[in-house]
Design a protein around this motif. Structure first.
Motif, mmCIF file in Angstrom:
data_model
loop_
_atom_site.group_PDB
_atom_site.id
_atom_site.type_symbol
_atom_site.label_atom_id
_atom_site.label_comp_id
_atom_site.label_asym_id
_atom_site.label_seq_id
_atom_site.Cartn_x
_atom_site.Cartn_y
_atom_site.Cartn_z
ATOM 1 N N THR A 371 -97.125 37.810 -36.325
ATOM 2 C CA THR A 371 -98.317 37.460 -35.405
ATOM 3 C C THR A 371 -99.512 37.097 -36.198
ATOM 4 N N PHE A 372 -100.423 35.585 -36.681
ATOM 5 C CA PHE A 372 -101.099 35.605 -36.866
ATOM 6 C C PHE A 372 -101.768 34.674 -36.414
ATOM 7 N N ALA A 373 -103.324 34.714 -36.481
ATOM 8 C CA ALA A 373 -104.361 33.582 -36.243
ATOM 9 C C ALA A 373 -105.569 33.222 -37.771
ATOM 10 N N TYR A 374 -106.132 32.021 -37.897
ATOM 11 C CA TYR A 374 -107.116 31.796 -38.267
ATOM 12 C C TYR A 374 -108.168 32.690 -38.329
ATOM 13 N N GLU A 375 -108.219 32.361 -36.403
ATOM 14 C CA GLU A 375 -109.617 32.834 -36.306
ATOM 15 C C GLU A 375 -108.861 33.530 -35.217
ATOM 16 N N PRO A 376 -109.444 34.715 -34.811
ATOM 17 C CA PRO A 376 -109.283 35.531 -34.032
ATOM 18 C C PRO A 376 -109.512 35.019 -32.671
ATOM 19 N N GLU A 377 -108.525 35.260 -31.729
ATOM 20 C CA GLU A 377 -107.883 34.915 -30.183
ATOM 21 C C GLU A 377 -107.523 33.423 -30.492
ATOM 22 N N GLN A 378 -107.177 32.422 -31.126
ATOM 23 C CA GLN A 378 -106.226 31.700 -31.534
ATOM 24 C C GLN A 378 -105.271 31.778 -31.917
ATOM 25 N N PRO A 379 -103.854 31.949 -32.306
ATOM 26 C CA PRO A 379 -103.376 32.899 -32.817
ATOM 27 C C PRO A 379 -101.731 31.514 -33.145
ATOM 28 N N VAL A 380 -101.931 31.543 -34.237
ATOM 29 C CA VAL A 380 -101.008 30.288 -35.638
ATOM 30 C C VAL A 380 -99.642 30.299 -34.789
ATOM 31 N N LEU A 381 -99.418 31.421 -35.324
ATOM 32 C CA LEU A 381 -97.637 31.893 -35.086
ATOM 33 C C LEU A 381 -97.713 33.467 -33.822
ATOM 34 N N ARG A 382 -97.035 33.182 -33.005
ATOM 35 C CA ARG A 382 -96.548 34.099 -32.220
ATOM 36 C C ARG A 382 -95.335 35.680 -31.861
ATOM 37 N N ASN A 383 -95.185 36.225 -32.900
ATOM 38 C CA ASN A 383 -94.767 37.392 -32.297
ATOM 39 C C ASN A 383 -93.163 36.795 -33.192
ATOM 40 N N VAL A 384 -93.037 36.076 -33.937
ATOM 41 C CA VAL A 384 -91.362 34.557 -34.866
ATOM 42 C C VAL A 384 -91.011 36.251 -35.087
ATOM 43 N N PRO A 399 -93.460 19.859 -34.306
ATOM 44 C CA PRO A 399 -94.399 18.723 -34.101
ATOM 45 C C PRO A 399 -95.587 19.893 -34.673
ATOM 46 N N SER A 400 -96.686 18.927 -35.365
ATOM 47 C CA SER A 400 -97.718 19.310 -36.375
ATOM 48 C C SER A 400 -98.307 20.522 -36.023
ATOM 49 N N GLY A 401 -99.096 21.303 -36.247
ATOM 50 C CA GLY A 401 -99.078 22.017 -35.944
ATOM 51 C C GLY A 401 -98.836 23.232 -35.013
ATOM 52 N N GLY A 402 -97.458 23.260 -35.158
ATOM 53 C CA GLY A 402 -96.742 24.051 -35.021
ATOM 54 C C GLY A 402 -96.761 25.442 -35.709
ATOM 55 N N GLY A 403 -97.201 25.253 -37.054
ATOM 56 C CA GLY A 403 -97.086 26.663 -37.813
ATOM 57 C C GLY A 403 -96.399 27.077 -38.529
ATOM 58 N N LYS A 404 -95.460 25.970 -38.731
ATOM 59 C CA LYS A 404 -94.914 25.668 -39.984
ATOM 60 C C LYS A 404 -95.498 26.107 -41.513
ATOM 61 N N SER A 405 -96.299 25.499 -41.684
ATOM 62 C CA SER A 405 -96.982 25.515 -43.081
ATOM 63 C C SER A 405 -97.686 27.278 -43.522
ATOM 64 N N SER A 406 -98.293 27.670 -41.641
ATOM 65 C CA SER A 406 -98.519 28.892 -41.826
ATOM 66 C C SER A 406 -97.707 30.155 -42.018
ATOM 67 N N LEU A 407 -96.458 29.664 -41.610
ATOM 68 C CA LEU A 407 -95.021 30.668 -42.072
ATOM 69 C C LEU A 407 -94.682 30.968 -43.570
ATOM 70 N N VAL A 408 -95.004 29.070 -44.161
ATOM 71 C CA VAL A 408 -94.750 29.718 -46.226
ATOM 72 C C VAL A 408 -95.577 30.045 -46.460
ATOM 73 N N SER A 409 -96.804 30.361 -46.015
ATOM 74 C CA SER A 409 -98.215 30.694 -46.392
ATOM 75 C C SER A 409 -98.299 32.038 -45.877
ATOM 76 N N GLY A 575 -95.960 28.155 -32.407
ATOM 77 C CA GLY A 575 -95.984 29.248 -33.010
ATOM 78 C C GLY A 575 -95.140 29.925 -32.775
ATOM 79 N N LYS A 576 -94.583 29.085 -31.774
ATOM 80 C CA LYS A 576 -93.564 30.377 -32.244
ATOM 81 C C LYS A 576 -91.758 29.208 -31.986
ATOM 82 N N VAL A 577 -90.811 30.505 -32.212
ATOM 83 C CA VAL A 577 -89.706 29.980 -33.333
ATOM 84 C C VAL A 577 -88.826 29.843 -31.832
ATOM 85 N N LEU A 578 -88.667 28.016 -31.377
ATOM 86 C CA LEU A 578 -88.009 28.069 -30.260
ATOM 87 C C LEU A 578 -86.565 27.976 -29.985
#
Length: 617
Positions: A371-384, A399-409, A575-578
């Motif tokens: 689980t990851f968030a840039y700002e508290p209480e706003q998760p970008v990735l959830r239990n991946v 879709p954009s904003g789903g968390g793909k780039s955050s994942l590789v970061s 933020g989830k792998v569906l």
């Protein structure tokens, strides 16, 4: 006078912090600073001697009627007046020359020491800046950081040489002169320093105001630099959208505020200087009023009064310097505090205690409940959670904003997860040293950044130990060798900033060569073919196929045609792998990936993937 250091510290509290913070760099120059200090003491001694030949001329040649028998220097007694006059006037010149030589040695020595100290500080600042986490850089404007590295360091150096050193010189002179003045006549000396309390009160009250205004001005100048850097960096967009007037207005507003702050500093400094001049006049009048009376009663000689008046004017010189340079010292203090604030910033991402150098990776990657968030209480990735085997190719779609780039970061450890862990070859990333981790991961972005250096250097940045043969081999793998050789100086051709004179396809192929020369077991491709025409896309795709062969590869793309052959496809949304599986498995499953793929296939335009992904629900 005993409270003076304390008052200066109270008026300029940042000075003690600056000297304490940079003490290690200052100690490295202790020999040069020590020699400069000795020269400074010599300058002070010669300055104290300067009026004494004049005193001897007045007391033993002019006023006494040539009664040279009373001269305090036995060797000079009995000489005729012309000879004595020649000796004394020659002494005035000799003392002045000696003082000038000592001042030169002191100033030059301190200037060299200050330059060396500030050069090391600037280098440390730049190095520290490079290691600060992305979370820090995302909050601070780049123009402000550039201002701190360049202008703030230079202002601190200039203030050391042009303000602090003269002020210190004259304070030493002041102490020496006060001692001599009390030795000559305590009554006149007491009158001379009667104006000091008034000066201390007015000076340090004004100094506090100047420092506060200067600190505000430095913040405004940093904001102006950030605005200018942002506009220049995006000049193409600015001109295309005709945003010049809007940005000019924002810059002009900040510029006017900075101008007002600067004018206020000048007004305060000028008012302080005039106050000092008035106090000097008052003290001089008091000394003359009482001194002439003492001369008439023969309590002191005319030469003594002459020395007093000369010392008095010189003794107040430090006060003039303090008034004159208060604004400059205050600005330098503000600059020093800004530098220290940046140096004190702690990277969020750094080597943990006990971290080891990463061994050569095989390429197995695991995400466990991340689980990851840039700002508290706003998760970008959830239990991946997922596992990628060595050499597999995994496509990240959605879709954009789903968390793909955050994942590789997270895989690059540009950020750390809030929860869960990421493993490579069965070991948590945080157990590896950062440099050894990142050296084994290559990355090609949609807008790959090239530097204003030669093509060879741009490619070798992927591996600083690469030979010319390895660089050319990487360029050939990337389909870049031919167009590089067609450049005016081939691999020695210096590119423009960000490689703006190259086409998008050429920039991408040089970026692929840079990734290839690293020969990393893990490769990240983030929209590497977006925006390219068909011919460049084919050339880049061929290069990417060769780059990723046999390596664990993460591909981010909205064009699902480029992900069909992936070994594993992860459909990520909010933020989830569906969905997870191969292309065929996901098509058979008939979920969101299948819906998005059919839409793209029917429309024939991959760029709609982003828009239609939101409707796939």
């Amino acid at each position: 006078m005993s409270r003076r250091p304390k008052n200066i510290k109270e008026a300029l509290p940042g000075l003690s912090r600056i000297f304490s913070r940079f003490a290690p760099q200052i100690r490295k120059q202790k020999l040069l600073i020590g020699a400069s200090f000795l020269a400074l003491l010599a300058e002070t001694a010669f300055r104290l001697l300067e009026p004494w030949p004049l005193k001897l001329i007045f007391d033993y040649i002019i006023v006494s009627g040539f009664q040279t028998e009373a001269l305090p220097i036995p060797a000079l007694r009995g000489l005729n007046p012309v000879t004595l006059l020649t000796i004394f006037t020659g002494a005035i010149v000799a003392i002045a020359l000696a003082r000038a030589a000592a001042a030169y040695c002191s100033t030059v020595g301190m200037a060299i020491a200050a330059t060396q100290v500030m050069t090391e500080i600037r280098g440390n600042l730049y190095t520290h800046l490079q290691r600060l986490s992305l979370s820090f850089h995302s909050k601070i404007k780049s123009g402000d950081l550039i201002t701190r590295v360049t202008y703030d360091v230079e202002r601190l150096r200039e203030a050391t040489v042009t303000a602090a050193l003269p002020l210190f010189t004259n304070i030493l002179t002041l102490i020496g002169m006060l001692g001599v003045m009390f030795w000559l006549n305590w009554e006149l000396a007491t009158l001379a320093i009667a104006a000091f309390p008034l000066f201390v009160f007015s000076t340090f009250r004004t100094t506090k105001s100047i420092q506060g205004v200067a600190r505000t001005q430095r913040k405004r100048e940093g904001a102006m630099a950030a605005t200018a850097a942002e506009a220049i960096g995006a000049i193409k967009v600015v001109q295309a959208l005709s945003l010049q007037k809007i940005l000019e207005g924002a810059f002009a507003s900040q510029n006017k505020k900075s101008l007002k702050d600067g004018a206020r500093v000048q007004r305060l400094s000028a008012a302080l200087e005039r106050s000092v001049e008035a106090l000097v006049a008052l003290a001089t009048a008091l000394v003359l009023w009482r001194g002439v009376q003492l001369v008439l009663t023969q309590a002191i000689s005319p030469g003594d009064l002459l020395v007093f008046i000369n010392y008095l004017k010189t003794a107040f010189k430090p006060m003039r310097y303090l008034a004159k340079y208060t604004g400059q010292i205050a600005k330098a203090t503000a600059s020093g505090e800004r530098i220290i604030d940046l140096l004190d910033a702690v990277p969020d991402i750094r080597d943990t205690r006990g971290a080891i150098a990463a061994p050569p990776f095989r390429g197995k990657v695991q995400f466990e409940n991340v689980t990851f968030a840039y700002e508290p209480e706003q998760p970008v990735l959830r239990n991946v959670s997922f596992t990628i085997k060595p050499g597999q190719q995994v496509a990240l779609v959605g879709p954009s904003g789903g968390g793909k780039s955050s994942l590789v970061s997270l895989l690059l450890r540009l950020y750390d997860p809030l929860e869960g862990r990421i493993l490579i070859d069965g070991r948590d990333l945080r157990e590896y040293k950062l440099d050894s981790l990142r050296q084994q991961i290559s990355i090609v972005l949609q807008d790959s950044v090239l530097f204003a250096v030669s093509v060879r250097d741009n490619i070798s940045y992927g591996s600083l130990t690469a030979t010319q043969q390895e660089i050319e081999a990487a360029a050939k793998l990337a389909n870049a060798h031919d167009f590089i050789m067609a450049m005016p100086q081939g691999y020695n051709t210096v590119l423009s900033e960000r490689g703006s004179t190259l086409s998008g396809g050429q920039r991408q192929r040089i970026a692929i060569a840079r990734a290839a020369v690293r020969q990393a077991p893990i490769v990240i491709l983030d929209e590497p073919t977006t925006g390219l025409d068909n011919q460049n896309e084919r050339a880049v795709s061929e290069a990417l196929d060769r780059l990723t062969a046999g390596r664990t590869t993460f591909i981010i793309s909205h064009n699902l045609r480029t992900t069909e052959q992936a070994d594993v496809i992860l459909y990520i949304e909010q933020g989830k792998v569906l969905e997870t599986g191969t292309h065929q498995e996901l098509i058979c499953h008939g979920g969101r990936y299948a819906t998005l793929y059919r839409m793209q296939a029917a429309i024939g335009n991959e760029v709609l993937g982003e828009d239609y992904a939101l409707k796939a629900e």
